[in-house]
Scaffold this active site. Sequence first.
Site, short mmCIF file in Angstrom:
data_model
loop_
_atom_site.label_atom_id
_atom_site.label_comp_id
_atom_site.label_asym_id
_atom_site.label_seq_id
_atom_site.Cartn_x
_atom_site.Cartn_y
_atom_site.Cartn_z
CB THR A 323 23.61 27.82 11.94
OG1 THR A 323 22.91 29.00 12.37
CG2 THR A 323 22.61 26.73 11.63
CB CYS A 324 28.60 29.59 11.66
SG CYS A 324 29.43 28.16 12.33
CG ASP A 325 23.10 33.76 10.18
OD1 ASP A 325 22.97 34.72 10.99
OD2 ASP A 325 22.81 33.83 8.98
CB SER A 326 25.39 36.50 14.59
OG SER A 326 25.07 37.38 13.54
#
Length: 376
Positions: A323-326
């Site tokens: 996902t695009c969550d760090s």
Amino acid sequence: MPPKIARYLATADLPSPCLVVDVDIVEHNFGELADAVPEARIFYAVKANPADEIVDRLAKRGACFDTASMGEIELCLAHRISPDRISFGNTIKKERDIAAAYELGVRMFAYDSIEELEKIARSAPGSKVYCRVLMECEGAEWPLSRKFGCEPDMAVDLLVRAKEMGLDAYGVSFHVGSQQTDLTQYDRALELSVSLFRRLAERGVTLRLVNMGGGFPSRYRADVPSIPAYGAAIREALLRHFGDNQPDVILEPGRGVVGDAGVIQSEVVLVSSKGGDDDRRWVYLDAGKFHGLAETMDEAIKYRLLTPHEGDETVPVVLAGPTCDSADILYEKTDYRLPATLAAGDKVWILSTGAYTTTYSAVSFNGFPPLAAVCI
Ligand SMILES: *Cc1c(COP(=O)(O)O)cnc(C)c1O
């Protein structure tokens, strides 16, 4: 990799990622714990994995069920589990849910505060209640911390109050922390429990129950004691502290029953590097923190991994989700190595993922419905 799961994966056409659970292993693990502590009633902690096949198999095997919400209670009842085999073990309950559970026949409730006790006395009169006491959870890989339980002095007062309110002050509960590998923790907890039994007896309340919660392990990267070793430690501690006056004993395993029974099959999305000084490869899987692997938070649970390239030379990696969550990084500080030949499209099998994976990635964790939303 459990052989039956390996055979299944070799031919099944599955979405990715996907958890595969061998229900025979679930039943085996339950039986092993039941044999290790034959005097205990075993309440499976439904939140660990509420799959219908698992609940069904355990119900047939004689299990009872520890639930935390109306969703979990209704799930058990839908499987024709009678309400006297269900405890409402969450110390944080809406009063209308206590009333609804009581209406459905549930008669055993946990609490750790006067406020909760008042709700139970009003909405589930006469029920059995047990008071949860705080534990340090030292040695646990997934501690349950200070959120649940009260100080022992307060537990004494709360159990006296329970009796005064017309409830059945059944006993005490604790949880030594999940994935607890220090067996002396059960001894410490039982020493505390017997002291509470004595203090309550002095105040005219005869307790009968010790609910020892869960804590039984799955096999991640580190070695863990065997279930018979847990059983021996628990039984010795019971004998040492309670002697001839043995209490009713409840165990509430979650992880220890379902963890090793499951494997997540995932797929490599990307293998890349970032340049600069850190020459580690980044391996991105299609399973991440938000898709079942929430217990990698703070890199607490360290899963074992398998790839189709076993035996090839390995290199250090950072492992991350898609996902695009760090925050969606699984292991960055922990030393993980994977074959240098691993490439996008390869499968990666994440072992012992039967517990706390589907539930954490579900929109209704612990039986609580997903967040409703309206747009106006
Ligand atoms: C989560 C939970 C369990 C199960 O714990 P495991 O460590 O997975 O065995 C048992 N009892 C209660 C009250 C819980 O909240």
